[in-house]
Design a protein around this motif. Sequence first.
Motif, PDB file in Angstrom:
ATOM      1  N   HIS A 262     -25.617   4.080 -21.134  1.00  0.00           N
ATOM      2  CA  HIS A 262     -24.349   3.644 -20.537  1.00  0.00           C
ATOM      3  C   HIS A 262     -23.489   2.862 -21.536  1.00  0.00           C
ATOM      4  CE1 HIS A 262     -27.247   4.142 -17.224  1.00  0.00           C
ATOM      5  NE2 HIS A 262     -26.211   4.566 -16.525  1.00  0.00           N
ATOM      6  N   ALA A 263     -24.137   1.967 -22.291  1.00  0.00           N
ATOM      7  CA  ALA A 263     -23.383   1.098 -23.197  1.00  0.00           C
ATOM      8  C   ALA A 263     -22.713   1.909 -24.301  1.00  0.00           C
ATOM      9  CB  ALA A 263     -24.312   0.039 -23.793  1.00  0.00           C
ATOM     10  N   GLU A 264     -23.446   2.886 -24.847  1.00  0.00           N
ATOM     11  CA  GLU A 264     -22.869   3.718 -25.918  1.00  0.00           C
ATOM     12  C   GLU A 264     -21.705   4.538 -25.409  1.00  0.00           C
ATOM     13  OE1 GLU A 264     -26.418   4.859 -29.063  1.00  0.00           O
ATOM     14  OE2 GLU A 264     -25.525   6.448 -27.849  1.00  0.00           O
ATOM     15  N   VAL A 265     -21.869   5.102 -24.212  1.00  0.00           N
ATOM     16  CA  VAL A 265     -20.796   5.930 -23.656  1.00  0.00           C
ATOM     17  C   VAL A 265     -19.572   5.055 -23.375  1.00  0.00           C
ATOM     18  CG1 VAL A 265     -20.108   7.352 -21.672  1.00  0.00           C
ATOM     19  CG2 VAL A 265     -22.372   7.645 -22.700  1.00  0.00           C
ATOM     20  N   GLU A 266     -19.800   3.865 -22.817  1.00  0.00           N
ATOM     21  CA  GLU A 266     -18.675   2.967 -22.528  1.00  0.00           C
ATOM     22  C   GLU A 266     -17.932   2.586 -23.813  1.00  0.00           C
ATOM     23  OE1 GLU A 266     -19.469  -0.415 -19.983  1.00  0.00           O
ATOM     24  OE2 GLU A 266     -17.767  -1.499 -20.861  1.00  0.00           O
ATOM     25  N   ALA A 267     -18.698   2.285 -24.873  1.00  0.00           N
ATOM     26  CA  ALA A 267     -18.065   1.918 -26.148  1.00  0.00           C
ATOM     27  C   ALA A 267     -17.214   3.076 -26.670  1.00  0.00           C
ATOM     28  CB  ALA A 267     -19.134   1.531 -27.162  1.00  0.00           C
ATOM     29  N   HIS A 268     -17.728   4.295 -26.523  1.00  0.00           N
ATOM     30  CA  HIS A 268     -16.969   5.465 -26.978  1.00  0.00           C
ATOM     31  C   HIS A 268     -15.669   5.607 -26.177  1.00  0.00           C
ATOM     32  CE1 HIS A 268     -16.488   9.545 -28.687  1.00  0.00           C
ATOM     33  NE2 HIS A 268     -15.970   9.828 -27.503  1.00  0.00           N
ATOM     34  N   LEU A 269     -15.773   5.430 -24.855  1.00  0.00           N
ATOM     35  CA  LEU A 269     -14.585   5.587 -24.002  1.00  0.00           C
ATOM     36  C   LEU A 269     -13.538   4.521 -24.330  1.00  0.00           C
ATOM     37  CD1 LEU A 269     -16.317   6.319 -20.570  1.00  0.00           C
ATOM     38  CD2 LEU A 269     -15.181   7.957 -22.072  1.00  0.00           C
ATOM     39  N   ARG A 270     -13.992   3.301 -24.589  1.00  0.00           N
ATOM     40  CA  ARG A 270     -13.051   2.221 -24.920  1.00  0.00           C
ATOM     41  C   ARG A 270     -12.321   2.505 -26.225  1.00  0.00           C
ATOM     42  NH1 ARG A 270     -13.503  -2.579 -22.056  1.00  0.00           N
ATOM     43  NH2 ARG A 270     -15.342  -2.759 -20.718  1.00  0.00           N
TER      44      ARG A 270
ATOM     45  N   TYR B  33     -15.843  -0.050 -15.634  1.00  0.00           N
ATOM     46  CA  TYR B  33     -16.923   0.890 -15.938  1.00  0.00           C
ATOM     47  C   TYR B  33     -18.127   0.546 -15.075  1.00  0.00           C
ATOM     48  CZ  TYR B  33     -14.005   1.744 -20.030  1.00  0.00           C
ATOM     49  OH  TYR B  33     -12.957   2.054 -20.849  1.00  0.00           O
ATOM     50  N   ARG B  34     -18.575   1.501 -14.256  1.00  0.00           N
ATOM     51  CA  ARG B  34     -19.706   1.232 -13.368  1.00  0.00           C
ATOM     52  C   ARG B  34     -20.836   2.211 -13.678  1.00  0.00           C
ATOM     53  NH1 ARG B  34     -16.992  -1.858  -9.606  1.00  0.00           N
ATOM     54  NH2 ARG B  34     -14.847  -1.223  -9.146  1.00  0.00           N
ATOM     55  N   PRO B  35     -22.036   1.691 -14.022  1.00  0.00           N
ATOM     56  CA  PRO B  35     -23.170   2.590 -14.262  1.00  0.00           C
ATOM     57  C   PRO B  35     -23.601   3.287 -12.975  1.00  0.00           C
ATOM     58  CG  PRO B  35     -23.786   0.275 -14.631  1.00  0.00           C
ATOM     59  CD  PRO B  35     -22.363   0.281 -14.186  1.00  0.00           C
ATOM     60  N   VAL B  36     -23.985   4.553 -13.087  1.00  0.00           N
ATOM     61  CA  VAL B  36     -24.488   5.311 -11.940  1.00  0.00           C
ATOM     62  C   VAL B  36     -25.848   5.887 -12.334  1.00  0.00           C
ATOM     63  CG1 VAL B  36     -24.008   7.132 -10.276  1.00  0.00           C
ATOM     64  CG2 VAL B  36     -22.108   5.935 -11.354  1.00  0.00           C
ATOM     65  N   ALA B  37     -26.901   5.402 -11.678  1.00  0.00           N
ATOM     66  CA  ALA B  37     -28.282   5.808 -11.991  1.00  0.00           C
ATOM     67  C   ALA B  37     -28.529   5.733 -13.488  1.00  0.00           C
ATOM     68  CB  ALA B  37     -28.582   7.188 -11.412  1.00  0.00           C
ATOM     69  N   ASP B  38     -29.320   6.670 -14.010  1.00  0.00           N
ATOM     70  CA  ASP B  38     -29.697   6.630 -15.419  1.00  0.00           C
ATOM     71  C   ASP B  38     -28.830   7.557 -16.259  1.00  0.00           C
ATOM     72  OD1 ASP B  38     -30.888   8.617 -13.801  1.00  0.00           O
ATOM     73  OD2 ASP B  38     -32.337   9.113 -15.348  1.00  0.00           O
ATOM     74  N   HIS B  39     -27.857   8.246 -15.642  1.00  0.00           N
ATOM     75  CA  HIS B  39     -27.242   9.339 -16.388  1.00  0.00           C
ATOM     76  C   HIS B  39     -25.739   9.481 -16.185  1.00  0.00           C
ATOM     77  CE1 HIS B  39     -27.064  11.878 -12.740  1.00  0.00           C
ATOM     78  NE2 HIS B  39     -28.098  11.148 -12.396  1.00  0.00           N
ATOM     79  N   ALA B  40     -25.052   8.451 -15.693  1.00  0.00           N
ATOM     80  CA  ALA B  40     -23.604   8.618 -15.533  1.00  0.00           C
ATOM     81  C   ALA B  40     -22.900   7.272 -15.552  1.00  0.00           C
ATOM     82  CB  ALA B  40     -23.300   9.357 -14.229  1.00  0.00           C
ATOM     83  N   LEU B  41     -21.598   7.351 -15.809  1.00  0.00           N
ATOM     84  CA  LEU B  41     -20.743   6.175 -15.813  1.00  0.00           C
ATOM     85  C   LEU B  41     -19.504   6.559 -15.002  1.00  0.00           C
ATOM     86  CD1 LEU B  41     -20.891   3.402 -17.354  1.00  0.00           C
ATOM     87  CD2 LEU B  41     -19.463   4.460 -19.110  1.00  0.00           C
ATOM     88  N   LEU B  42     -19.137   5.698 -14.052  1.00  0.00           N
ATOM     89  CA  LEU B  42     -17.930   5.941 -13.259  1.00  0.00           C
ATOM     90  C   LEU B  42     -16.836   5.030 -13.802  1.00  0.00           C
ATOM     91  CD1 LEU B  42     -16.822   7.431 -10.688  1.00  0.00           C
ATOM     92  CD2 LEU B  42     -17.355   5.333  -9.439  1.00  0.00           C
ATOM     93  N   VAL B  43     -15.726   5.633 -14.204  1.00  0.00           N
ATOM     94  CA  VAL B  43     -14.624   4.850 -14.762  1.00  0.00           C
ATOM     95  C   VAL B  43     -13.524   4.775 -13.704  1.00  0.00           C
ATOM     96  CG1 VAL B  43     -13.092   4.544 -16.731  1.00  0.00           C
ATOM     97  CG2 VAL B  43     -15.233   5.814 -17.009  1.00  0.00           C
ATOM     98  N   ASP B  44     -13.343   3.581 -13.143  1.00  0.00           N
ATOM     99  CA  ASP B  44     -12.406   3.366 -12.035  1.00  0.00           C
ATOM    100  C   ASP B  44     -11.067   2.869 -12.559  1.00  0.00           C
ATOM    101  OD1 ASP B  44     -13.141   3.907  -9.414  1.00  0.00           O
ATOM    102  OD2 ASP B  44     -14.499   2.173  -9.300  1.00  0.00           O
ATOM    103  N   PHE B  45      -9.983   3.542 -12.186  1.00  0.00           N
ATOM    104  CA  PHE B  45      -8.646   3.114 -12.613  1.00  0.00           C
ATOM    105  C   PHE B  45      -7.866   2.431 -11.504  1.00  0.00           C
ATOM    106  CE2 PHE B  45      -9.703   6.281 -15.763  1.00  0.00           C
ATOM    107  CZ  PHE B  45      -9.198   5.731 -16.929  1.00  0.00           C
TER     108      PHE B  45
ATOM    109  N   PHE C 164     -23.975  12.075 -18.514  1.00  0.00           N
ATOM    110  CA  PHE C 164     -24.520  12.214 -19.867  1.00  0.00           C
ATOM    111  C   PHE C 164     -26.036  12.398 -19.830  1.00  0.00           C
ATOM    112  CE2 PHE C 164     -24.256   7.633 -18.963  1.00  0.00           C
ATOM    113  CZ  PHE C 164     -25.572   7.225 -19.205  1.00  0.00           C
ATOM    114  N   ASP C 165     -26.592  12.833 -20.958  1.00  0.00           N
ATOM    115  CA  ASP C 165     -28.028  13.034 -21.083  1.00  0.00           C
ATOM    116  C   ASP C 165     -28.665  11.719 -21.546  1.00  0.00           C
ATOM    117  OD1 ASP C 165     -30.599  13.667 -21.720  1.00  0.00           O
ATOM    118  OD2 ASP C 165     -30.103  15.429 -22.937  1.00  0.00           O
ATOM    119  N   PRO C 166     -29.462  11.085 -20.664  1.00  0.00           N
ATOM    120  CA  PRO C 166     -30.019   9.772 -21.030  1.00  0.00           C
ATOM    121  C   PRO C 166     -31.054   9.845 -22.152  1.00  0.00           C
ATOM    122  CG  PRO C 166     -30.935  10.518 -18.945  1.00  0.00           C
ATOM    123  CD  PRO C 166     -29.877  11.513 -19.325  1.00  0.00           C
TER     124      PRO C 166
END
Lengths: 288, 219
Positions: free
Chosen positions: B64-72, B4-16, B57-59
């Motif tokens: 980032h942390a909340e979105v990552e937790a949701h994705l996990r 999971y890589r944060p992108v600026a203030d409003h996105a997360l890049l999930v690399d597989f 996402f809407d910051p």
Amino acid sequence: MRFGVPASGPMDRKAFAIANAALGNPPGAAGIEVSRGGLTLECLEGAVTLAVAGGGFILRHGAQSFGSWHVLTLRAGQSLSVRPGPWGCWTYLCFAGQLQAPVWLGSTATHGPSGLGGGRVMPGQDLTIADARVLAREGPIPCPVWARPRAMVHAVAGPQDRFFSDETLEDFASQAFHLTDSYDRMGVRLRGPLLHPQAALSIPSEAILRGSVQVSGDGVATVLLADHQTTGGYPKIATILFDDLDGFAQLRPHDRVRFRMISAEEAVARARRGAKVVQDYLARSHVA
Amino acid sequence: MPIYRPVADHALLVDFGTTITEATHAEVLALDQALAADPCKGLRETIPAFVNLLVDFDPLLTDHAEVEAHLRGLTLRQGASAEPVLREVLITYEDAPDLQEVARRTGLSREAVIAAHLSGDYKVFLYGFSPGYAYLGGLPEPLRLDRKPSPVRGVPAGSVIIAGAQCLVTTLTMPTGWWIIGRSPTRILTGDPARPFLFDVGDRVKFRRIAGPLPGVQE
């Protein structure tokens, strides 16, 4: 963006929002973006109040002259010219009424390279404003300090900062860059220290964002802007905060810019503070 | 495990992964579908690509942390989705400026290039670059060529172009360094407000040959 379409829309979204708010329009009501090429409008019929906000442009309305950041009423037989002035790249014309423009994907925003969406305004084109109104309000709009060009922008490293050496990342964070003439609504190429990726890399194409700082194989950085391509295979050393992009877009070619690197947590905190400042301003400026 | 890589203030890049494979792309689509079925707070958009998914996402509503937790926490069901939709794209191989050169470089006859192209089982990996540019993976091995040394300008919309393992039907007049092997009357930008784009990511695509040339194609 999942279908290859960037959001497009105004290069300076805050100035555009201010122009609409000054007339009491709903946010996002269609308007016209004017570049440093300028624009002249003739009012053929009727009358309409309009607001101009963004950049330091010069307005000529009959015998009168104003800076941008002004509300005025244009009547049949009158003309308004908008010319570049002391600072800025973009200004916005919004009308008390509905500017008629084609809608694509639920938006009148224009994707410049394809012309999809609302469309470019061409010389000789007639514009129609439905429900055109004349408002009592005329005169200057206060230009907030955050609407000025932003020579220092905040950025978060990545998502491909791992492809650059520590020295290169340090150069990016500490050295000054200049905007070049390779500047349009898709993006702007920077001049400054070369940021060579550590290996000749071509990553599988992936989504890129407004504000991505992508670095081509020769080490030259480009900042992607409103009409950016939606995917790319160049590594992104950093991504500029959304909130700083409006001020960044008002820099002119050859202006200097620096990047201040911050953490993702700090970036979110800045986004929230920045949004509140803009909301408070818009709430005050809204015409009752 | 994805990164999971944060992108600026409003996105997360999930690399597989780092290389393009069917399996990696299937993981990207599985996450995309799971998130669509169970969106996190503040979700604005997801953009699937070859090896990763960008989650915008809407910051003001999340971070980032909340979105990552949701994705996990999402359960991914790969391949459990229904059979992919098969879409047909018409093609004529007349008016194809590079067909002869592709034949020369691949050592195939013109007809063998056409047969190989028609035999391909293509899949929409992602949309990218410009509106409606759907990157189709699955170009048969013998037709895989590096792109041209420099792009050719003014390639008309509706051109069928190939490079590497990819094939694409252009939607705009644009420069391209890919090889132009045919023209298609099938519109990827449909003009239908209810369904503006012909494909969804993950769709299968077959080409069907028609007699050409197409009317109104500009050289």
